[in-house]
Design an enzyme around this catalytic site. Structure first.
Site, PDB file in Angstrom:
ATOM      1  N   ASN A 154      15.694  57.035  66.983  1.00 40.98           N
ATOM      2  CA  ASN A 154      16.765  57.894  66.483  1.00 40.98           C
ATOM      3  C   ASN A 154      17.319  57.444  65.129  1.00 40.98           C
ATOM      4  O   ASN A 154      17.524  58.258  64.226  1.00 40.98           O
ATOM      5  CB  ASN A 154      17.890  58.012  67.515  1.00 40.98           C
ATOM      6  N   GLU A 253      20.882  46.827  73.396  1.00 39.01           N
ATOM      7  CA  GLU A 253      21.830  47.884  73.016  1.00 39.01           C
ATOM      8  C   GLU A 253      21.288  49.169  73.618  1.00 39.01           C
ATOM      9  O   GLU A 253      20.262  49.685  73.183  1.00 39.01           O
ATOM     10  CB  GLU A 253      21.932  47.960  71.493  1.00 39.01           C
ATOM     11  N   CYS A 287      23.284  56.593  69.827  1.00 37.88           N
ATOM     12  CA  CYS A 287      23.854  55.963  71.018  1.00 37.88           C
ATOM     13  C   CYS A 287      25.373  56.019  71.006  1.00 37.88           C
ATOM     14  O   CYS A 287      26.005  56.017  72.066  1.00 37.88           O
ATOM     15  CB  CYS A 287      23.376  54.517  71.129  1.00 37.88           C
TER      16      CYS A 287
END
Length: 485
Positions: A154, A253, A287
C-alpha cells in the site's frame, strides 16, 4: 539522469540476476491491468544465497566508520530527491497512487533516510555506576547482524524504507522481500537507489518470490536475527509465531480499525477537512486510515451533510492524471470484499448515501450513514474509500465503542477543549492518537506502532534504534575483589 533499468531481476550479493525457479511474478498496473514487469521468481536457493551474502557482508559493514555510513545514507536521500518524479511515476503505475499521495510518499521516504543518517553517531554506549568496589561497568551497543524485511503493497516505498534505512544506519545487512504486487517500489527500485549511493556489495539484497514458496523460510532461516513485517494481522501473527519459535526479534506493524471521534464541541469544518484526508488518502488503503467515524449525536447531521458534499466532489480515475484524487484499489478482489461488507451493512440498516459503484479496481468514494458498531463495515478493516458514520450519545459510549475491537494503531479526536481531548485520547487503547487532526500521521523521529492486534515494536527515531541493535554488558574489575568463597 537515466532511469533505473532491469528492475525485474533479483538483487543478491551485489549482482542483478533472474530467479532460477520456473515460476513468474507479473507486476500489474492496478488501473488498467497492463504488465509493468515480469520476474522469474526467487526460490529457496536464492533466498539462502541472499541471506548468506548478507551474513558475509554484515561484520565489515558494522565496522564501517559512522561518518561513512552516514554519507551513504545522505547520498541516497540526495538521489531520491533528484529522482522523485521517477519514483512517483512508479508509485502511480504500480500501486495506484494518485499524484498527491505519490509525492507525499516519496518525501516521507526521504525524511526517513535523513533521520536514519543521524543514527550512526547516536548509537551510544554507557558507563554505569557499579556496586562493586574497583569495578567499571560498561554497556556496548552493536548491530543485530542481519535483518529480514517483509514490506507491504500500500505504501511500498515509505514502509520499506522505514525499516531499510534504519537497519542500514545501525550497521545491519538486510534481505528484503517486497510484496508481489509492488516488487519495484518496495524492493528493486530501493536497491538501485542504495547501489547508486555506494552501499557495499552484499549489504542490501532483494528476493522477489511467492510467499507460498519462500514465505516461511524467509522467517525461520537461521541467519536473520530480526524480522520486520508490515501487513495484515493474521499474517503478522503467523510470522510472530514462527519467529518466536526460533527466538528471533520481531517488529510487527499490522492492521488497524482506527477511530475518528467528533465531540459535540468540535469545529465541524475543521473535522470534515481532517476526515477527508484521513479517510480518502490513497483510497483508504493505509493501516492508519480512518475506519470508524464516531460522531456525537448533537453534531452528527451537520458533519454528515458537510462530509457528503465534500465526498461527492472527489475525482476518481487514472492515478497518472494530475486531477485524480482517488485512484484504483490494488486489485478487483479488494473491491469485491468491500462491496460485500457494504451490502451486508445496508441489509442491517445502514444507509448508502453516495458511491458504492466500481469499474474494475476503481471504487467510487462511498459514505454510509446510520452505521452501528456491530456492522461489518465497522467491525472489519475496510482498506478502501468507504466511510461509515456512527453516532454516540456521551463519552462513556464513545470510549466503549472505540476500545471494543482488538486493534489499536492510530486514532484522532476533535474538540475545542484541548485538555479534554488529551484526557480522552489517553483512555483510548491505541499506540498513536492525534487531537484535532486526522489519523494518518507518521514522523521519522517519533514512535510509530500499535497495541493489541495492531502489532508490536516501534519504528522511528531512537525507538527503532533500540529495535535494530543489541546491547552487551561488559565489566572490568580494576582492583582485586574480595569474594565470599
Amino acid at each position: 539522469m537515466q532511469q533505473y533499468q532491469n528492475l525485474h531481476q533479483q538483487y543478491i550479493d551485489g549482482e542483478w540476476r533472474d530467479g532460477r525457479t520456473a515460476d513468474t511474478i507479473e507486476d500489474l498496473n492496478p488501473f488498467d491491468g497492463q504488465t509493468l514487469l515480469t520476474f522469474r521468481a526467487a526460490g529457496l536457493d536464492e533466498l539462502n544465497e541472499a541471506y548468506e551474502a548478507a551474513y558475509r557482508a554484515a561484520p565489515a559493514w558494522a565496522d564501517v566508520l559512522p561518518q561513512e555510513r552516514r554519507n551513504i545514507l545522505l547520498k541516497a536521500a540526495e538521489l531520491l530527491l533528484a529522482r522523485q518524479d521517477e519514483f512517483a511515476d512508479w508509485l502511480a503505475r504500480e500501486s495506484g497512487s494518485a499524484p498527491a499521495k505519490a509525492t507525499i510518499e516519496v518525501m516521507a521516504a526521504r525524511e526517513i533516510i535523513l533521520e536514519a543518517a543521524s543514527f550512526p553517531t547516536r548509537l551510544h554506549g554507557l558507563i554505569l555506576p557499579s556496586s562493586t568496589p574497583g569495578k567499571e561497568s560498561r554497556v556496548y551497543r552493536r548491530p543485530l547482524g542481519v535483518i529480514g524485511i517483509i514490506s507491504p503493497w500500500n505504501f511500498p516505498l515509505h514502509l520499506s524504507m522505514r525499516s531499510i534505512a534504519p537497519a542500514l544506519a545501525c550497521g545491519n545487512a538486510i534481505v528484503v522481500k517486497p510484496a508481489s504486487q509492488t516488487p519495484a517500489t518496495g524492493g528493486t527500485l530501493v536497491a538501485k537507489l542504495f547501489e547508486e549511493a555506494g552501499l557495499p556489495k552484499g549489504v542490501f539484497n532483494v528476493v522477489v518470490g511467492k510467499s507460498s514458496v519462500i514465505g516461511d523460510a524467509f522467517v525461520v532461516h537461521p541467519v536473520p536475527k530480526m524480522i520486520s513485517f508490515t501487513g495484515s494481522t493474521p499474517v503478522g501473527k503467523g510470522i510472530g509465531k514462527l519467529a518466536g519459535e526460533h527466538l528471533k526479534k520481531v517488529a510487527l506493524e499490522l492492521g488497524g480499525n482506527n477511530v475518528f471521534i467528533v465531540l459535540e464541541d468540535a469545529d465541524i469544518d475543521r473535522a470534515v477537512d481532517a476526515g477527508m484526508m484521513g479517510k480518502f488518502m490513497h483510497q483508504g488503503q493505509i493501516c492508519m486510515s480512518i475506519n470508524r467515524f464516531l460522531i456525537h449525536e448533537k453534531v452528527y447531521d451537520e458533519f454528515r451533510d458537510k462530509f457528503l458534499a465534500r465526498t461527492r466532489a472527489l475525482h476518481a480515475g487514472d492515478p497518472t492524471d494530475q486531477q485524480t484524487q482517488i485512484g484504483p484499489l490494488i486489485d478487483e478482489k479488494q473491491v469485491e470484499r468491500i462491496q460485500q461488507d457494504i451490502a451486508a451493512s445496508v441489509k442491517l440498516g445502514a444507509k448508502l448515501e453516495t458511491g458504492g459503484q466500481a469499474e474494475g479496481a476503481l471504487l467510487q468514494p462511498t459514505v454510509l450513514s446510520n452505521v452501528r458498531n456491530d456492522m461489518p463495515i465497522a467491525q472489519n478493516e475496510i482498506f478502501g474509500p468507504v466511510a461509515g458514520l456512527i453516532s454516540f450519545k456521551d463519552e462513556a459510549e464513545m470510549l466503549e465503542m472505540a476500545n471494543s475491537l482488538d486493534f489499536g494503531l492510530s486514532g484522532a479526536l476533535h474538540t475545542r477543549d484541548v485538555e479534554r481531548g488529551v484526557r480522552l485520547a489517553r483512555r483510548i487503547e491505541t499506540g498513536m492518537i492525534h487531537v484535532n487532526d486526522q489519523t494518518v500521521n507518521d514522523q521519522a523521529n517519533a514512535p510509530f506502532g500499535g497495541e493489541k492486534g495492531s502489532g508490536m515494536g516501534r519504528f522511528g527515531g531512537e525507538w527503532v534504534m533500540d529495535e535494530m541493535t543489541r546491547v552487551q554488558w561488559v565489566t572490568v574489575q580494576h582492583a582485586p575483589r574480595q569474594y565470599p568463597i
